[in-house]
Scaffold this motif. Structure first.
Motif, PDB file in Angstrom:
ATOM      1  N   ALA A 147       1.228   6.238  -9.062  1.00  9.25           N
ATOM      2  CA  ALA A 147       1.604   5.979  -7.753  1.00  9.25           C
ATOM      3  C   ALA A 147       2.691   4.782  -7.579  1.00  9.25           C
ATOM      4  O   ALA A 147       3.498   4.721  -6.723  1.00  9.25           O
ATOM      5  CB  ALA A 147       0.636   5.978  -6.592  1.00  9.25           C
ATOM      6  N   PHE A 148       2.257   3.743  -8.349  1.00  8.58           N
ATOM      7  CA  PHE A 148       2.968   2.534  -8.150  1.00  8.58           C
ATOM      8  C   PHE A 148       4.037   2.378  -9.285  1.00  8.58           C
ATOM      9  O   PHE A 148       4.882   1.239  -9.413  1.00  8.58           O
ATOM     10  CB  PHE A 148       2.063   1.154  -8.108  1.00  8.58           C
ATOM     11  N   SER A 180       4.890  -2.081   2.511  1.00  9.03           N
ATOM     12  CA  SER A 180       5.240  -3.187   2.062  1.00  9.03           C
ATOM     13  C   SER A 180       4.191  -4.329   2.304  1.00  9.03           C
ATOM     14  O   SER A 180       3.794  -4.343   3.364  1.00  9.03           O
ATOM     15  CB  SER A 180       6.624  -3.922   1.950  1.00  9.03           C
ATOM     16  N   ALA A 181       4.215  -5.279   1.328  1.00  6.84           N
ATOM     17  CA  ALA A 181       3.115  -6.509   1.635  1.00  6.84           C
ATOM     18  C   ALA A 181       3.702  -7.329   2.761  1.00  6.84           C
ATOM     19  O   ALA A 181       4.846  -7.489   2.795  1.00  6.84           O
ATOM     20  CB  ALA A 181       3.240  -7.232   0.266  1.00  6.84           C
ATOM     21  N   GLN A 232       0.836  -1.133  -0.053  1.00  9.97           N
ATOM     22  CA  GLN A 232       0.147  -0.186   0.060  1.00  9.97           C
ATOM     23  C   GLN A 232       0.947   1.309   0.137  1.00  9.97           C
ATOM     24  O   GLN A 232       2.040   1.122   0.448  1.00  9.97           O
ATOM     25  CB  GLN A 232      -0.923   0.035   1.180  1.00  9.97           C
ATOM     26  N   VAL A 233       0.263   2.339  -0.488  1.00  3.18           N
ATOM     27  CA  VAL A 233       1.079   3.615  -0.460  1.00  3.18           C
ATOM     28  C   VAL A 233       0.164   4.669  -0.332  1.00  3.18           C
ATOM     29  O   VAL A 233      -1.286   4.285  -0.373  1.00  3.18           O
ATOM     30  CB  VAL A 233       1.737   4.183  -1.741  1.00  3.18           C
ATOM     31  N   LEU A 280       7.602   5.568  -7.130  1.00  9.72           N
ATOM     32  CA  LEU A 280       7.550   4.590  -6.040  1.00  9.72           C
ATOM     33  C   LEU A 280       8.845   4.254  -5.466  1.00  9.72           C
ATOM     34  O   LEU A 280       9.320   4.518  -4.384  1.00  9.72           O
ATOM     35  CB  LEU A 280       6.664   3.430  -6.185  1.00  9.72           C
ATOM     36  N   ALA A 281       9.795   3.751  -6.465  1.00 12.56           N
ATOM     37  CA  ALA A 281      11.140   3.343  -6.046  1.00 12.56           C
ATOM     38  C   ALA A 281      12.128   4.402  -6.009  1.00 12.56           C
ATOM     39  O   ALA A 281      12.958   4.586  -5.096  1.00 12.56           O
ATOM     40  CB  ALA A 281      11.450   2.335  -6.909  1.00 12.56           C
ATOM     41  N   GLN A 282      11.931   5.405  -6.797  1.00 10.95           N
ATOM     42  CA  GLN A 282      12.920   6.442  -6.855  1.00 10.95           C
ATOM     43  C   GLN A 282      12.529   7.558  -6.438  1.00 10.95           C
ATOM     44  O   GLN A 282      13.309   8.591  -6.103  1.00 10.95           O
ATOM     45  CB  GLN A 282      13.201   6.873  -8.443  1.00 10.95           C
TER      46      GLN A 282
END
Length: 634
Positions: free
Chosen positions: A447-448, A479-480, A226-227, A453-455
């Motif tokens: 968003a994903f 995180s999951a 989730q975010v 998300l990562a950068q």
């Protein structure tokens, strides 16, 4: 020491050594001592390099095409995955191999083929034919010169030359076609029955069993990733405009665009209709025309209404003296229009023929085309001005927001401060979306995405709707993770029970299968468990009234020997089982295969065989071509 060196450099040995040094410098290039060569290719096919820019352009083009095809279902993160990038690069390498091979074989794209291809583009045609003016306009819209575009088309055609030649020389024989039809249209006779689900005999599940199952199957009991995001929103409906347009401004706009508000010329007309029956004889037509001419000769403004009431065959207007009201051009047929708009006010026409019969027209009044007064359209103009101003302000603000967020990619604060816009936030949501703006698929996808998300970068401008856009930044990322056992205890217990039932059902079905395989009568076996046999004759692979799992298994089983069916236990979608017997297999009835089916199938097989042969050719080219791939630059 220096003096000794000078002494030794005199004479012919020194001249030879100096010459070697000069030759080395001139041959290798003195710049090699001062400049390092940096390779930037993503792949090198023989001597041809595929640059990072070419690769990125191809990736972006595919991303745009996929987005246009999939709409809200498009997932941009797919194009960030290494396997996707590798597939795109592999295709570019294959195309380059084909281009090089075509050149080596002396194959060229003719100017005529180039012209024919471009002329076939719908966007450059008028009435189905190539139009030079449309072509120039189309190129301008694409932002390309004719040389650029024609070079691209020529390159694309060169890539297809070898596959086209291979396909043109691919032959599918009647025997191959018949073999395929025999398989695809094969017919099978079968019997089957559903095995009743067994009752659960052991429903005891202790905590130790629950704990063990939970640990072994944690992937089945996960909270999704989730975010939550922070975002700056620009919504056209919320924008406050500086001021309402003045009457002077609106009047000027009205004067500049007055042609928009011109009413078409209208004519107030009455008519008398004399019907001409469909499939009328010449005598009937002459009689109707004679009657219409008689009425036209008698009709005058002061008696027209009375004549219409007495003689008109138009039931809708005769009671009102033939009144048709105010008409504009184009409302009636061409002959009616021509007659009506050639009359002077108060004039009665000669008979005018239409599909209904003959009309006698009386032009009672007319009003020429004139502009609607300013007062009548003032509100419309004001609304247009306000809408245009709101759009302009929205675009300006959205553009500034985009620029500021791009210049400061790690935070939304600078953009918020510069533009005076609040930073809002969402609740946590998963890849399936959430509430509020997080329910919008475009926002969820952004968003994903890896870049956000990562950068940890700001997103680009996300269009949520007309005049409604946002830029987002990740606020929280969860995180999951496995759900606590206490939360899923009951679900785990039910899973264990479900698996026990499934295992018992399979064991029961396998036992029944063993009985029929040993020679027991299938009908008796079915009756022993309270089931009834169902039969189906000459079913095909495309049968829609039988469960897909049964169809699939029926056409997987070997051909039965005479009087000896082939049996199988089949798991169905709902977790139950069925027992299946295939009694007979027959080839397709090729006489029933229509000609168009054979023709279409032959074309498909040619394409498939040609594609396979082309891939073999490419593989052979790869085997003898040096190919380098720089994965770190993809």
């Amino acid at each position: 020491m220096l003096q000794a060196l000078r002494t030794k450099l005199h004479g012919w040995p020194s001249i030879v050594i100096l010459g070697i040094c000069v030759f080395a410098i001139s041959f290798f290039g003195i710049e090699s001592y001062f400049m390092s060569q940096t390779e930037t290719f993503v792949a090198k096919v023989g001597k041809h390099e595929i640059s990072q820019q070419e690769f990125q352009n191809r990736l972006n083009l595919l991303r745009q095409q996929t987005s246009a095809q999939q709409g809200d279902q498009f997932d941009p993160s797919v194009f960030e995955k290494p396997e996707t990038k590798q597939r795109v690069l592999d295709a570019m390498i294959d195309q380059q191999l084909l281009t090089q091979a075509a050149t080596d074989l002396g194959m060229r794209v003719s100017d005529q083929a180039l012209r024919d291809t471009i002329a076939g583009i719908p966007g450059v045609q008028v009435n189905g034919k190539f139009d030079p003016a449309m072509y120039r306009a189309w190129l301008a819209g694409q932002g390309k010169t004719s040389n650029q575009f024609e070079g691209e088309v020529r390159n694309e055609l060169s890539i297809t030359q070898i596959p086209g030649a291979i396909g043109a020389n691919t032959i599918v024989t009647d025997a191959e076609l018949n073999r395929y039809l025999n398989l695809s249209m094969q017919r099978r006779d079968l019997r089957y029955f559903s095995v009743p689900r067994p009752a659960l005999t052991d429903s005891n599940v202790d905590d130790a069993q629950v704990d063990a199952y939970y640990k072994a199957h944690q992937a089945d009991f996960m909270n999704p990733e989730q975010v939550s995001v922070k975002y700056i929103e620009v919504n056209g409906s919320d924008l406050k405009l500086d001021a309402q347009p003045s009457d002077a401004d609106l009047k000027k706009r009205y004067d500049d665009e007055k042609q928009r508000f011109v009413q078409p010329e209208q004519r107030l007309v009455s008519h008398i209709l004399i019907n001409v029956p469909k499939n009328a004889t010449p005598e009937q037509q002459k009689a109707a025309l004679a009657k219409a001419e008689q009425i036209a000769s008698e009709a005058k403004p002061d008696n027209f209404a009375k004549l219409a009431e007495q003689s008109s065959d138009d039931l809708g207007s005769k009671r009102s003296g033939g009144d048709l009201g105010w008409l504009e051009k184009g409302v009636a047929n061409a002959a009616f229009d021509d007659a009506l708009f050639s009359l002077q006010k108060g004039q009665v026409s000669k008979p005018v023929l239409s599909d209904e019969g003959y009309h006698v027209l009386w032009l009672r009044d007319l009003r020429s085309g004139q502009a609607k007064p300013f007062e009548e359209v003032r509100d419309q103009l004001a609304k247009e001005v306000m809408t245009g101003e709101r759009d302009r302000k929205f675009n300006e603000l959205a553009g500034k927001l985009t620029d500021s967020a791009y210049q400061n990619p790690s935070s939304l604060e600078p953009a918020a401060q510069a533009l005076g816009l609040p930073i809002k936030s969402t609740e946590l949501f998963s890849r399936q979306g959430g509430s509020g703006i997080a329910s919008n698929p475009k926002l969820v996808q952004a968003a994903f995405a890896d870049d956000v998300l990562a950068q940890g970068n700001n997103s680009g401008l996300i269009e949520l709707g007309p005049d409604h856009s946002v830029i987002i930044h990740i606020d929280k990322h969860v995180s999951a993770a496995a759900k606590p056992l206490a939360e899923v205890h009951d679900a785990v217990r039910q899973k264990i029970l479900d698996e026990r039932i499934a295992a018992a059902a399979k064991a029961k079905s396998d036992a029944l299968l063993a009985r029929v395989q040993k020679g027991e009568d299938m009908t008796a076996v079915a009756a022993s468990v309270g089931a009834a046999i169902k039969s189906a004759s000459e079913i095909t692979r495309g049968q829609s009234d039988i469960a897909p799992a049964l169809i699939s298994e029926a056409f997987t089983l070997p051909h039965p020997a005479s009087g000896k069916p082939q049996f199988a236990s089949v798991a169905e979608q709902d977790g139950s089982y069925a027992l299946l017997a295939v009694d007979k297999v027959q080839d397709a009835d090729l006489a029933k295969a229509p000609a168009e089916l054979r023709t279409g199938l032959r074309q498909q097989m040619v394409q498939a065989y040609g594609g396979s042969a082309t891939q073999e050719f490419i593989d052979a080219l790869k085997a003898k071509t040096e190919i380098k791939i720089a994965k770190d630059r993809m």
